[in-house]
Design a protein around this motif. Structure first.
Motif, PDB file in Angstrom:
ATOM      1  N   ASN A   1     -49.708 -50.711  75.337  1.00 40.38           N
ATOM      2  CA  ASN A   1     -49.364 -49.421  74.860  1.00 40.38           C
ATOM      3  C   ASN A   1     -49.554 -48.314  75.988  1.00 40.38           C
ATOM      4  OD1 ASN A   1     -51.883 -48.536  74.772  1.00 40.38           O
ATOM      5  ND2 ASN A   1     -52.351 -49.275  72.549  1.00 40.38           N
ATOM      6  N   TYR A   2     -49.501 -47.121  75.766  1.00 40.59           N
ATOM      7  CA  TYR A   2     -49.601 -46.047  76.645  1.00 40.59           C
ATOM      8  C   TYR A   2     -50.724 -46.250  77.596  1.00 40.59           C
ATOM      9  CZ  TYR A   2     -49.265 -41.376  78.679  1.00 40.59           C
ATOM     10  OH  TYR A   2     -49.037 -40.235  79.465  1.00 40.59           O
ATOM     11  N   TYR A   3     -51.866 -46.521  76.665  1.00 43.15           N
ATOM     12  CA  TYR A   3     -52.955 -46.552  77.699  1.00 43.15           C
ATOM     13  C   TYR A   3     -53.753 -47.958  77.924  1.00 43.15           C
ATOM     14  CZ  TYR A   3     -53.722 -41.508  76.463  1.00 43.15           C
ATOM     15  OH  TYR A   3     -53.565 -40.542  76.503  1.00 43.15           O
ATOM     16  N   GLU A   4     -53.220 -48.908  77.313  1.00 42.60           N
ATOM     17  CA  GLU A   4     -53.640 -50.264  77.458  1.00 42.60           C
ATOM     18  C   GLU A   4     -52.735 -51.466  77.776  1.00 42.60           C
ATOM     19  OE1 GLU A   4     -56.931 -50.006  73.698  1.00 42.60           O
ATOM     20  OE2 GLU A   4     -54.721 -50.835  73.523  1.00 42.60           O
ATOM     21  N   GLY A   5     -53.361 -52.454  78.549  1.00 39.98           N
ATOM     22  CA  GLY A   5     -52.458 -53.398  79.139  1.00 39.98           C
ATOM     23  C   GLY A   5     -52.940 -54.683  79.421  1.00 39.98           C
ATOM     24  N   ARG A   6     -52.342 -55.699  79.919  1.00 39.76           N
ATOM     25  CA  ARG A   6     -52.930 -56.868  80.506  1.00 39.76           C
ATOM     26  C   ARG A   6     -52.166 -57.449  81.647  1.00 39.76           C
ATOM     27  NH1 ARG A   6     -50.064 -59.436  75.068  1.00 39.76           N
ATOM     28  NH2 ARG A   6     -48.133 -59.575  75.751  1.00 39.76           N
ATOM     29  N   ARG A   7     -52.935 -58.135  82.243  1.00 42.42           N
ATOM     30  CA  ARG A   7     -52.454 -58.760  83.566  1.00 42.42           C
ATOM     31  C   ARG A   7     -52.296 -60.187  82.938  1.00 42.42           C
ATOM     32  NH1 ARG A   7     -54.483 -57.376  89.219  1.00 42.42           N
ATOM     33  NH2 ARG A   7     -52.999 -55.778  88.583  1.00 42.42           N
ATOM     34  N   MET A   8     -51.231 -60.685  83.287  1.00 43.74           N
ATOM     35  CA  MET A   8     -50.776 -62.105  82.656  1.00 43.74           C
ATOM     36  C   MET A   8     -50.491 -63.080  83.811  1.00 43.74           C
ATOM     37  SD  MET A   8     -50.585 -61.789  79.095  1.00 43.74           S
ATOM     38  CE  MET A   8     -49.858 -63.214  78.741  1.00 43.74           C
ATOM     39  N   LYS A   9     -51.097 -64.376  83.509  1.00 44.18           N
ATOM     40  CA  LYS A   9     -50.743 -65.408  84.462  1.00 44.18           C
ATOM     41  C   LYS A   9     -49.733 -66.339  83.773  1.00 44.18           C
ATOM     42  CE  LYS A   9     -53.780 -69.044  85.391  1.00 44.18           C
ATOM     43  NZ  LYS A   9     -55.130 -69.728  85.433  1.00 44.18           N
ATOM     44  N   ASN A  10     -48.543 -66.545  84.346  1.00 44.17           N
ATOM     45  CA  ASN A  10     -47.396 -67.349  83.790  1.00 44.17           C
ATOM     46  C   ASN A  10     -46.967 -68.336  84.702  1.00 44.17           C
ATOM     47  OD1 ASN A  10     -47.374 -65.446  81.632  1.00 44.17           O
ATOM     48  ND2 ASN A  10     -45.821 -63.937  82.792  1.00 44.17           N
ATOM     49  N   TRP A  11     -46.621 -69.510  84.211  1.00 50.78           N
ATOM     50  CA  TRP A  11     -46.123 -70.621  84.916  1.00 50.78           C
ATOM     51  C   TRP A  11     -44.862 -70.049  85.785  1.00 50.78           C
ATOM     52  CZ3 TRP A  11     -45.126 -74.952  81.106  1.00 50.78           C
ATOM     53  CH2 TRP A  11     -46.622 -75.437  80.374  1.00 50.78           C
ATOM     54  N   ASP A  12     -44.756 -70.554  86.830  1.00 47.17           N
ATOM     55  CA  ASP A  12     -43.760 -69.959  87.669  1.00 47.17           C
ATOM     56  C   ASP A  12     -43.160 -71.358  88.151  1.00 47.17           C
ATOM     57  OD1 ASP A  12     -41.778 -68.733  89.050  1.00 47.17           O
ATOM     58  OD2 ASP A  12     -43.119 -67.483  90.040  1.00 47.17           O
ATOM     59  N   GLY A  13     -41.956 -71.486  88.980  1.00 52.89           N
ATOM     60  CA  GLY A  13     -41.295 -72.777  89.621  1.00 52.89           C
ATOM     61  C   GLY A  13     -40.779 -72.350  90.787  1.00 52.89           C
ATOM     62  N   CYS A  14     -40.981 -73.101  91.839  1.00 54.02           N
ATOM     63  CA  CYS A  14     -40.440 -73.083  93.188  1.00 54.02           C
ATOM     64  C   CYS A  14     -38.946 -73.149  93.372  1.00 54.02           C
ATOM     65  CB  CYS A  14     -41.087 -73.916  94.132  1.00 54.02           C
ATOM     66  SG  CYS A  14     -41.014 -75.691  93.755  1.00 54.02           S
ATOM     67  N   GLN A  15     -38.149 -73.357  92.171  1.00 53.51           N
ATOM     68  CA  GLN A  15     -36.669 -73.441  92.610  1.00 53.51           C
ATOM     69  C   GLN A  15     -36.049 -72.094  92.044  1.00 53.51           C
ATOM     70  OE1 GLN A  15     -35.414 -76.278  93.401  1.00 53.51           O
ATOM     71  NE2 GLN A  15     -37.738 -76.389  93.616  1.00 53.51           N
ATOM     72  N   PHE A  16     -36.914 -71.211  91.589  1.00 51.40           N
ATOM     73  CA  PHE A  16     -36.433 -69.943  91.178  1.00 51.40           C
ATOM     74  C   PHE A  16     -35.978 -69.115  92.650  1.00 51.40           C
ATOM     75  CE2 PHE A  16     -38.933 -69.889  87.014  1.00 51.40           C
ATOM     76  CZ  PHE A  16     -37.681 -70.489  86.439  1.00 51.40           C
ATOM     77  N   ASP A  17     -34.849 -68.265  92.682  1.00 51.66           N
ATOM     78  CA  ASP A  17     -34.717 -67.653  93.820  1.00 51.66           C
ATOM     79  C   ASP A  17     -35.782 -66.498  93.962  1.00 51.66           C
ATOM     80  OD1 ASP A  17     -32.937 -65.851  95.715  1.00 51.66           O
ATOM     81  OD2 ASP A  17     -32.510 -64.574  93.915  1.00 51.66           O
ATOM     82  N   MET A  18     -36.208 -66.028  92.976  1.00 49.08           N
ATOM     83  CA  MET A  18     -37.324 -64.972  93.001  1.00 49.08           C
ATOM     84  C   MET A  18     -38.663 -65.403  93.418  1.00 49.08           C
ATOM     85  SD  MET A  18     -36.214 -61.813  91.883  1.00 49.08           S
ATOM     86  CE  MET A  18     -37.722 -61.167  90.840  1.00 49.08           C
ATOM     87  N   PHE A  19     -38.768 -66.787  93.597  1.00 48.94           N
ATOM     88  CA  PHE A  19     -40.164 -67.280  93.917  1.00 48.94           C
ATOM     89  C   PHE A  19     -40.531 -66.892  95.118  1.00 48.94           C
ATOM     90  CE2 PHE A  19     -42.952 -70.918  95.020  1.00 48.94           C
ATOM     91  CZ  PHE A  19     -43.916 -70.838  93.823  1.00 48.94           C
ATOM     92  N   THR A  20     -39.955 -66.703  96.092  1.00 45.21           N
ATOM     93  CA  THR A  20     -40.423 -66.285  97.257  1.00 45.21           C
ATOM     94  C   THR A  20     -39.709 -65.095  97.895  1.00 45.21           C
ATOM     95  OG1 THR A  20     -38.737 -67.755  98.244  1.00 45.21           O
ATOM     96  CG2 THR A  20     -40.758 -68.470  98.289  1.00 45.21           C
ATOM     97  N   LYS A  21     -39.014 -64.229  96.896  1.00 47.53           N
ATOM     98  CA  LYS A  21     -38.387 -63.014  97.413  1.00 47.53           C
ATOM     99  C   LYS A  21     -39.540 -62.055  97.650  1.00 47.53           C
ATOM    100  CE  LYS A  21     -34.291 -60.594  96.364  1.00 47.53           C
ATOM    101  NZ  LYS A  21     -33.229 -60.561  95.311  1.00 47.53           N
ATOM    102  N   HIS A  22     -39.347 -61.442  98.763  1.00 43.39           N
ATOM    103  CA  HIS A  22     -40.445 -60.514  99.410  1.00 43.39           C
ATOM    104  C   HIS A  22     -39.878 -59.166  98.706  1.00 43.39           C
ATOM    105  CE1 HIS A  22     -41.395 -63.035 103.276  1.00 43.39           C
ATOM    106  NE2 HIS A  22     -41.590 -63.569 102.250  1.00 43.39           N
ATOM    107  N   ALA A  23     -40.804 -58.474  98.726  1.00 39.79           N
ATOM    108  CA  ALA A  23     -40.668 -56.979  98.277  1.00 39.79           C
ATOM    109  C   ALA A  23     -39.435 -56.218  99.027  1.00 39.79           C
ATOM    110  CB  ALA A  23     -41.949 -55.995  98.222  1.00 39.79           C
ATOM    111  N   SER A  24     -39.486 -56.565 100.295  1.00 37.31           N
ATOM    112  CA  SER A  24     -38.442 -56.108 101.345  1.00 37.31           C
ATOM    113  C   SER A  24     -37.200 -56.419 100.880  1.00 37.31           C
ATOM    114  CB  SER A  24     -38.676 -56.339 102.703  1.00 37.31           C
ATOM    115  OG  SER A  24     -38.764 -57.964 102.803  1.00 37.31           O
ATOM    116  N   GLY A  25     -36.957 -57.360 100.012  1.00 35.10           N
ATOM    117  CA  GLY A  25     -35.631 -58.070  99.666  1.00 35.10           C
ATOM    118  C   GLY A  25     -35.536 -59.125 100.546  1.00 35.10           C
ATOM    119  N   HIS A  26     -36.135 -59.448 101.628  1.00 36.92           N
ATOM    120  CA  HIS A  26     -35.890 -60.643 102.320  1.00 36.92           C
ATOM    121  C   HIS A  26     -36.439 -62.038 101.467  1.00 36.92           C
ATOM    122  CE1 HIS A  26     -35.767 -63.540 105.577  1.00 36.92           C
ATOM    123  NE2 HIS A  26     -37.307 -63.605 105.532  1.00 36.92           N
ATOM    124  N   ASN A  27     -35.767 -63.090 101.659  1.00 33.99           N
ATOM    125  CA  ASN A  27     -35.985 -64.354 100.904  1.00 33.99           C
ATOM    126  C   ASN A  27     -36.115 -65.484 102.164  1.00 33.99           C
ATOM    127  OD1 ASN A  27     -36.510 -66.155  99.240  1.00 33.99           O
ATOM    128  ND2 ASN A  27     -35.044 -65.493  97.832  1.00 33.99           N
TER     129      ASN A  27
END
Lengths: 340, 148, 292, 666, 288
Positions: free
Chosen positions: A256-282
């Motif tokens: 909610n507005y004040y509370e939250g959580r940090r989640m650890k979620n499964w990920d997979g190396c086949q995703f394009d996003m997996f290695t995408k840098h903040a700069s946009g470079h992949n």
């Protein structure tokens, strides 16, 4: 290693008692590994096909909170979640699945000790069972496992006949679990167990993992990777059903507005996003590179670091691949390339 | 406490030109209505993405009100027609998934319909009040709330 | 093809030949009619001049029965019955409140009201090519004036045809091989139920209709309503006695015309029971029965 | 970010039901809020100074004002913020008066709500971007589409003010419907006599570029900066050489095959023709549909007789582009053709009236031609079937108008008047004739209008019957009109010699297509829609596009002329400055993420989305993405909501801002 | 079946296309896998049978494939609908691809099972595009196909018959299985966004966590984004490792599109899309 015999009837009683004693029992079911409510749901079939997903999520959940936070005007309060210490018995898992915990333990205890994993694995008792299923996607023998291996199990079952099981008590943890229920067990017959184990059809060994490792070392830019990358759709079901894939992503979610959580979620190396840098470079900007990473991680990087192949030969990833990309076939081909 | 009489929580997504102005008119006419609705002003109903509605439920809304210009009155010609088409698909999907239809209300309120705005808000507030808190959504929200 | 059938009262009384001719031709066209079990009066004009609710309830009951008996489509050959059923359908579908009230009255639920066909829609559904296909008699010398009467295509909106300038019946008639004439009084009132009480009115109104048809070259009238038929057929004798120069003209149900095209005899079609005796300029490929 | 919150009591208006001190105190605890105060009148000069001072003292870079509706004072506070050196778009308003204090009674509850609204605004302003209003230059040229009386009036007004005008007319001559009329109500002056001088004035005006027989093909750009493509259809006559002598028309062997459009099909014309003698320009066109030369190459009589060698068979359509600043749409109307069901319409038509079947059942415009001195009968009343003088005429009003089941639900507005005029003109010429008018009710609002109708009834003896006609059929050369006199409550039958149907005015059949081409809204009838029915009646919702005449709704000549002058004035207002200022609330595409599905383009009502091709550094084509033309975008955000991957964002109402507002819901 | 090989070979040898995407047998004879043939001799491995489950249209928008230049693709009727929809949505240009349509005799639900009336894929029952509507060449011959029961439709009807609360519970349980592997998305020919909304982090409309909440939003929005676009190839459901009955959503949305707007996705490449167009007479009886 101590060996006993248990009748099916007593095995069910054992499970029933465990459940009564507030122990979670997880067993292969129709729709994957399930937490059972009643002993009759237990799986005693050594001929069953692999479940679609492994039991990984019972030690390494698909999503779990690793931090809770509360914001106020200028400050953030951090609350650490606690993992419940509760015994879970994984019952009737195949040797290939059972092996996964010890393989995963290495990465989760390498430099950082992952308490989330450790608490769960410490509280998990693995009752493995000999496997009499082998299809075209199985290749446990090629990654130095076998359908009869009790390696990794705390207790290992070998079906003698429909109603009797040979019980190998492999570890202390296994012995501790069974101690209160000794009266359900009778004296073992290791001769019979051995004979049965010997009669089990083993999948053919199709590649030499060491050769594969060496080939990968020298072939980072090999054109071979392109031929797979072209076909791969970049879904990560292979990683998600894999018993030993362990990558995860960390995201913050506000509750909610004040509370939250940090989640650890499964990920997979086949995703394009997996290695995408903040700069946009992949650095892995196409599927070939991503697939190369998958194979290299399993058959080179992990073995290099931990002397373990990051694969149990269960064949899940290939069986479920929507475009039937077969890891066994690929590594076999690499093996052939290595021989040439 | 601070939250006296604030249940149910209702979020309204409204367009700037009709419903927001209609609500202004309700104000200038000093018409009274129930205080549960929190309005989020958008330029046009065409701007309302279904994810807004989902997010509102995730954030604990018990009801969501969506309102804009009557067909043909859209300040931007056709925003509400496009919105309407999306809503048709969306509200049927929600219904199918088991989200009670009475928790999501669509209406057309023009800038001159201060009275209608009041009626819509009151009727919807009462309806959601009668339904009580959105327990089903609360349950899925509550997975992994702070347990440390 | 199987379709629900709502005969209405006249099919079993004054318009027996309508019913008979229909059943005969449907045998040839392979259409099964399933009569709605336990149907009741549609209420006709009497109901809706008495009470609007009554007129709705009477029709609604029949519609609910048909729905309960699994009928998706029903056919009402009588134009009055059709008009009542179809108007009620529209009203029940468009007025929820009204519907709830009527449901309570008739103690039946109404969900999916069947499609309702009048005789023209019915043959459109059966397919005019089917008629052309099975045609045995050459009707090309017939010049038919299609008379819709006041009920068949009204009120505006319940029927697909134009309620002022209909032409759907002509299409069916052309399929039988007969010609059609363009005339003015397709929808004019025949006097309807005044037939007995005020025969004089009916005689005048009917004469206007019959005259206009003949003036435009018709040698046969085609009707789709038992009431119209009885007035135009039965009252021609009265017309003749009042206007001596009046020329009579045969009046056929649409079903009878189709029957003729399909090679059925006048007797089989019940045409022999009409008041006006006549010969039609048609050639039958099958042997006409001697008695006809 | 440092945000200041300023809560206004609005005298007692807010303060009476909202505990403003509690609101400002609560807001003080919101993350990023560094300053929070309340004051009696924030909008007053001292109030504004409080804001300005706080900005200076505390280096605030975001401001939230809790006050009346943003529709009231947003501009005021934005200006105050800007004066203090902060971008005006970093100021948000929480509506605590209209939406809280005036509508709730309970102070606690109202205060809670006020706190929530302030929180929303704080969360939003945190994510606001500093924006600049957009400046666009103006091309001071006007395009007028349609050369009827509205278009002519608008063109002349703008041109006389000194601005250039391009007037596009799709027919070979300007003049429109007004040129077809006989006399005009309520003065009965000759329509052509008053129109023709204005047509000539247009033709000769140095500031007006007249393009007849031309159509608008494409409109690109935006207010002040349109680029318009016009198709100049091939006349097959070189307009630079033709003198309009008419020899070609005289000699054209095809005289009877083509129906005259100008005479509403009552007469015929040659294949090479001018629509009517006073046509402007007086240059003929060849109707290639009927011309023998274009059919089989056999005749070229016109070419032979033309002394100026102006016949140019090979001429093709020409495309012209014009730079335009404002567009005035004046495309007029059409008469409802009642004989058959109009295409793609649910309109059923009036088959029972026999129009198209009976030659003497005609519509209003045909009657105008018959009544016109320049018409096929030179103004004598003769009926089309046999040329005899009709002794009894029935006029039927509201054919297709005000009739939801068979026509259109609107009133065509002019029929009451022109029917009265028709009946009057007839009675003036045929003294022993009888004229009957069937009407629903008489709508004669207008200067001297009702007097005119009364004159028709009382002085000229036109018989008005209040009721509808059910059927018309022919009997012995007469038309039997059956109807009902609802005042007397009896059925009536009239054996007329001729019937005139006052059919509905309808939008041009191509109107919706044109509307889509130029990007303006139209209603379900095809009439163009104004922005505001009361206060902005001649502006379309697309900036720089104005409406004149019957393309907007049924209207008569004086109304059309007035509207045309109003539209011209609006165009000239636009030309009053060199640059235009626009709100920066527009959409912006993230080109990296855009997958080029162009759903945004599909939903954009302003043609503001363009296709942009992306190339890599080597110049290889990578993909197509959407691109927002900032001049056209009006900021509705429909594209943003439609985009499945959120690759297009509406600045000022970004996803992030709205999310923050939703998340601020406690 | 020489036909497909002849056609594909001709396309490659003549240089009309640079690659042909087709199916080859893999493992047992009840399995195939997609294959991209770039040399004429590659096409000898091509097969067409009742196990060609993949919708190859999914490859047309992959950049690894578009790099190859003009390609031919083998398409069943349902797959051709996906191609049509992709053209409608500007993802591919008709002239850039060559569609080899096949007269389809139905496929199984999944690999490794026999093709018979029990195992025939639900989409093949009552299929009206056994001959693809959009194709540049057509191969194979139509034969009778087994009829079977439309179990998925039955399930949809079953869900519809439940009350709102039961429906919620049903879908909550199903969605709870989701592990967010996004195989459904990747296997979908119409999920071609450069970046999926679930991967968008500012703001994060849909949580990527495989929690009940994240799963609910994901599956809901996925169904919504495919509303009026899903052509019913059912690849998402087949790809799902957790056996979530995704077709219950997609097909239901297609049914709504049909009921409400008489719209069938992927039937006309020039038609306006369902979302993106509107009709003044759209049903609004749910709006007050």
């Amino acid at each position: 290693m101590e060996e006993k015999i248990i009748s099916k009837e007593n095995l069910l009683k054992l499970c029933s008692d465990l459940l009564k004693n507030n122990v979670d029992i997880v067993t292969p079911g129709e729709k994957g590994y399930i937490k059972i409510k009643n002993e009759s749901e237990i799986s005693l079939n050594s001929k069953s096909k692999h479940t679609k997903a492994s039991f990984k999520e019972y030690v390494f959940p698909k999503s779990e909170p690793i931090i809770y936070y509360k914001k106020n005007q200028s400050d953030v309060e951090i609350i650490e979640p606690k993992v419940e210490e509760k015994t879970t018995v994984i019952f009737g898992a195949k040797p290939c699945d059972v092996r996964s915990i010890s393989i995963l333990s290495k990465i989760f205890n390498w430099d950082y000790k992952d308490e989330f994993f450790n608490v769960r694995s410490r509280n998990t008792v693995l009752i493995g069972m000999m496997c009499e299923y082998a299809d075209e996607f199985c290749f446990c023998t090629s990654v130095n496992l076998s359908p009869t291996s009790s390696d990794g199990s705390d207790v290992f079952l070998v079906p003698h006949d429909e109603n009797t099981f040979g019980v190998k008590i492999v570890t202390e943890k296994g012995a501790d679990l069974l101690k209160p229920y000794e009266n359900y067990l009778s004296a073992g017959n290791s001769e019979k167990t051995k004979a049965i184990e010997a009669s089990v059809k083993q999948p053919e060994k199709v590649f030499d993992a060491e050769k594969v490792r060496q080939w990968i070392s020298g072939n980072f830019e090999n054109d071979y990777w392109n031929s797979i990358g072209k076909m791969c759709l970049g879904c990560a079901q292979c990683a998600f059903v894999c018993p030993v894939c362990h990558c995860f992503d960390i995201v913050d979610e506000d509750y909610n507005y004040y509370e939250g959580r940090r989640m650890k979620n499964w990920d997979g190396c086949q995703f394009d996003m997996f290695t995408k840098h903040a700069s946009g470079h992949n650095p892995r900007d196409d599927q070939s590179k991503r697939y190369r990473q998958r194979i290299s991680h399993k058959f080179k990087y992990y073995p290099d670091k931990f002397e373990e192949i990051l694969c149990t030969g269960c064949g899940r990833c290939s069986r479920g691949c929507p475009v039937t990309i077969d890891i066994k076939g690929i590594v076999t081909e690499i093996n052939e390339l290595a021989i040439k | 406490m601070e939250n006296k009489n604030q249940d149910p929580k209702i979020v309204a997504f409204v367009c700037n030109w009709c419903t927001y102005t209609g609500a202004d008119l309700a104000g200038t006419s000093r018409l009274k209505y129930q205080p549960n609705v929190r309005m989020i002003k958008l330029p046009c109903t065409g701007r309302i993405d279904p994810v807004f509605i989902i997010k509102a439920f995730e954030k604990g809304a018990d009801g969501v009100l969506v309102s804009g210009c009557h067909p043909g009155d859209c300040h931007y010609n056709a925003g509400n027609y496009h919105a309407r088409r999306r809503w048709i698909m969306f509200h049927k999907l929600l219904d199918y998934l088991g989200i009670d239809e009475s928790r999501l209300h669509f209406s057309w309120v023009s800038a001159s319909e201060g009275k209608k705005f009041v009626d819509v808000v009151n009727a919807f507030t009462n309806k959601v009040k009668a339904k009580g808190p959105f327990k089903k959504y609360e349950n899925i929200n509550k997975e992994f709330v702070i347990n440390g | 093809m199987q379709i629900g059938y709502y005969p209405g009262c006249s099919q079993e009384g004054t318009a027996k030949e309508y019913d008979k001719s229909l059943r005969e031709i449907l045998k040839i066209l392979n259409v099964d009619l399933t009569e709605i079990d336990d149907w009741s009066c549609c209420g006709a004009t009497s109901a809706h001049v008495t009470s609007h609710k009554l007129s709705l309830a009477l029709s609604a009951r029949n519609l609910a029965l048909a729905e309960k008996q699994g009928m998706k489509e029903i056919f009402a050959p009588c134009a009055a019955c059709y008009n009542r059923l179809a108007s009620s359908k529209t009203e029940l579908q468009n007025h929820q409140e009204q519907k709830y009230e009527i449901e309570t009255i008739i103690e039946e639920k109404i969900n999916n009201i069947p499609e309702i066909y009048n005789i023209v829609n019915f043959f459109q559904k059966v397919g005019k090519e089917k008629i052309t296909e099975k045609k045995k008699t050459d009707l090309k010398n017939l010049k038919a004036a299609c008379y819709y009467g006041c009920l068949l295509v009204r009120p505006n909106g319940i029927n697909t045809d134009d309620s002022e300038q209909p032409d759907s019946m002509e299409e069916i008639v052309k399929a039988t091989g007969a010609q059609t004439v363009d005339w003015n009084f397709k929808l004019e009132c025949c006097g309807a139920a005044h037939s007995i009480a005020r025969t004089d009115i009916v005689v005048d109104l009917s004469k206007k209709i019959l005259d206009d048809a003949q003036k435009h070259g018709a040698n046969v009238m085609i009707v789709a309503c038992p009431m119209c038929h009885s007035n135009l057929d039965m009252r021609q004798k009265n017309i003749k006695s009042k206007f001596s120069d009046y020329k009579v003209i045969p009046v056929l149900y649409l079903s009878e015309l189709i029957g003729l095209a399909l090679g059925l005899s006048k007797k089989e079609l019940g045409i022999d029971t009409h008041f006006i005796e006549f010969d039609l300029p048609i050639k039958n490929n099958v042997q006409e029965e001697v008695s006809a | 970010m440092k945000i200041g919150v300023f809560i206004c009591h609005c005298g007692e208006n807010i303060g009476r039901t909202v505990d403003c001190a509690r609101v400002s105190k609560a807001a003080g605890f919101f993350p990023n809020v560094v300053h929070s105060v309340d004051y009696k009148y924030m909008c007053s000069d001292p109030g504004q100074n409080i804001i300005k001072q706080a900005i200076k003292d505390l280096q605030l870079d975001g401001v939230v004002v809790g006050s009346c509706s943003p529709h009231m004072h947003e501009k005021t506070f934005r200006k105050a913020v800007a004066d203090a050196g902060v971008n005006p778009f970093l100021c948000e308003i929480a509506n605590l008066r209209e939406h809280v204090s005036w509508v709730h009674d309970d102070m606690d509850v109202a205060t809670d709500k006020a706190i929530d609204l302030v929180r929303f605004a704080v969360e939003k302003v945190k994510r606001n971007a500093p924006l600049k209003t957009i400046q666009v230059p103006v091309t001071k040229r006007t395009l007028v589409i349609g050369g009827g009386i509205s278009g002519i009036q608008a063109a002349l007004d703008v041109a006389n003010a000194g601005y250039e005008v391009v007037l596009v007319e799709k027919e070979p001559s300007i003049g429109g419907h007004m040129s077809q009329l006989s006399e005009t109500f309520p003065t009965l002056d000759c329509s052509q006599c008053i129109l023709t001088p204005r047509m000539v004035e247009v033709y000769q005006h140095p500031k007006i570029k007249l393009l007849t027989y031309s159509e608008v093909e494409k409109v690109e750009g935006f207010i002040g900066n349109f680029k318009v493509t016009i198709r100049k259809k091939a006349r097959k006559v070189d307009d630079t050489k033709c003198t309009g002598c008419g020899d070609c028309m005289q000699k054209c062997p095809i005289k009877k095959k083509a129906l005259s459009e100008f005479d509403e099909n009552l007469t015929t014309r040659s294949a090479i023709y001018v629509p009517f003698p006073q046509a402007v320009p007086n240059i003929p066109v060849i109707d290639t549909e009927v011309c023998t030369y274009f059919k089989n190459g056999k005749c070229s009589m016109c070419k032979k007789v033309c002394g100026r060698d102006a016949i140019f068979f090979e001429q093709e359509d020409q495309m012209l582009t014009e730079e335009i600043g404002a567009i005035i749409v004046a495309t007029g109307y059409k008469l409802y053709t009642i004989d058959k069901k109009p295409k793609n319409s649910e309109i059923k038509g009036y088959g029972e009236y026999g129009y198209g079947k009976y030659k003497d059942v005609i519509d209003g415009l045909q009657f105008e031609r018959i009544a016109s001195a320049s018409g096929p009968t030179s103004g004598e009343f003769k009926r089309p079937s046999d040329g005899k003088e009709p002794k009894k005429i029935v006029f039927i009003q509201c054919v297709g108008s005000r009739d939801e089941s068979k026509g259109f639900s609107y009133c065509s507005k002019i029929c009451c008047m022109y029917t009265a005029k028709h009946a009057m003109l007839y009675k003036h010429k045929v003294h022993d004739g009888e004229a009957y008018v069937f009407y629903m009710d008489i709508r004669s609002g207008g200067k001297m209008y009702d007097e005119f109708v009364r004159r028709a009834i009382e002085e000229d003896g036109v018989k008005y019957i209040r009721g509808r006609v059910s059927r018309i059929y022919e009997e012995n050369g007469k038309y039997i009109v059956k109807g009902e006199d609802t005042l007397a409550g009896v059925p009536v039958e009239i054996d007329a010699d001729m019937v005139v149907l006052a059919t509905a005015m309808i939008a041009q059949p191509e109107a919706s297509k044109l509307a889509q081409t130029i990007g303006i809204p139209y209603d379900k009838y095809g009439y163009f829609v104004e922005v505001h029915p009361k206060l902005r009646p001649v502006e379309s919702s697309s900036g720089g596009i104005f409406l004149a005449g019957a393309c907007h709704s049924p209207r008569d000549i004086p109304d059309s002329v007035a509207m045309a002058s109003a539209a011209a004035a609006k165009a000239m207002v636009l030309f009053g400055s060199d640059m235009l200022e626009r709100e920066p609330t527009i959409a912006l595409v993230n080109e990296n993420l855009c997958a080029g599905c162009f759903y945004c383009k599909k939903v954009c009502a302003y043609n503001a989305i363009e296709v942009k091709q992306i190339f890599d550094r080597q110049g290889n084509f990578v993909k197509e993405v959407a691109y927002v033309n900032s001049g056209l975008c009006q900021g509705c955000g429909t594209c943003n909501a439609t985009c499945p991957s959120k690759s297009i964002e509406l600045i000022g109402y970004t996803d992030e801002q709205i999310y923050a507002e939703i998340a601020a819901l406690m | 079946m020489d036909d497909i090989k002849t056609v594909a070979k001709e396309l490659l040898t003549s240089g009309k296309v640079n690659a042909v995407i087709g199916y080859i047998r893999y493992g047992n004879d009840k399995r195939t896998k997609p294959f991209i043939a770039q040399k004429p001799e590659d096409v000898d491995k091509f097969v067409i049978n009742n196990f060609i489950l993949n919708n190859l249209a999914v490859y047309l928008t992959r950049k690894e494939v578009s790099k190859l230049g003009k390609v031919a693709v083998i398409a069943k009727g349902c797959d051709a609908k996906a191609i049509t929809a992709l053209i409608q949505e500007n993802q591919i240009k008709k002239e850039d691809i060559h569609v080899i349509g096949i007269n389809c005799n139905g496929v199984t639900k999944d690999f490794d099972i026999d093709f018979n009336s029990e195992n025939i894929a639900g989409k093949c029952l009552n299929c009206d595009v056994r001959t693809p509507k959009l194709c540049d060449s057509l191969v194979g011959a139509l034969a009778d196909i087994p009829s079977g029961e439309d179990l998925k439709l039955k399930m949809i009807r079953g869900v519809e018959a439940k009350n709102a609360e039961e429906r919620w519970d049903y879908f909550e349980d199903e969605f709870n299985k989701c592990i967010k592997c996004y195989a459904c998305r990747q296997a979908c020919p119409l999920c071609y966004c450069e970046q999926c909304i679930v991967d968008k982090s500012i703001p994060r409309w849909i949580e990527s966590s495989a929690t009940k909440r994240g799963n609910f939003s994901w599956n809901l929005i996925r169904a919504f984004h495919l509303a009026g676009r899903c052509i019913g190839c059912n690849e998402c459901e087949r790809a799902c490792p957790m056996d979530i009955p995704l077709s219950l959503l997609n097909r239901k949305m297609a049914m709504i599109a049909k009921d409400e707007f008489n719209y069938d996705a992927g039937t006309d490449m020039n038609a306006p899309t369902l979302v993106g167009s509107y009709d003044l007479k759209d049903n609004e009886d749910f709006i007050e």
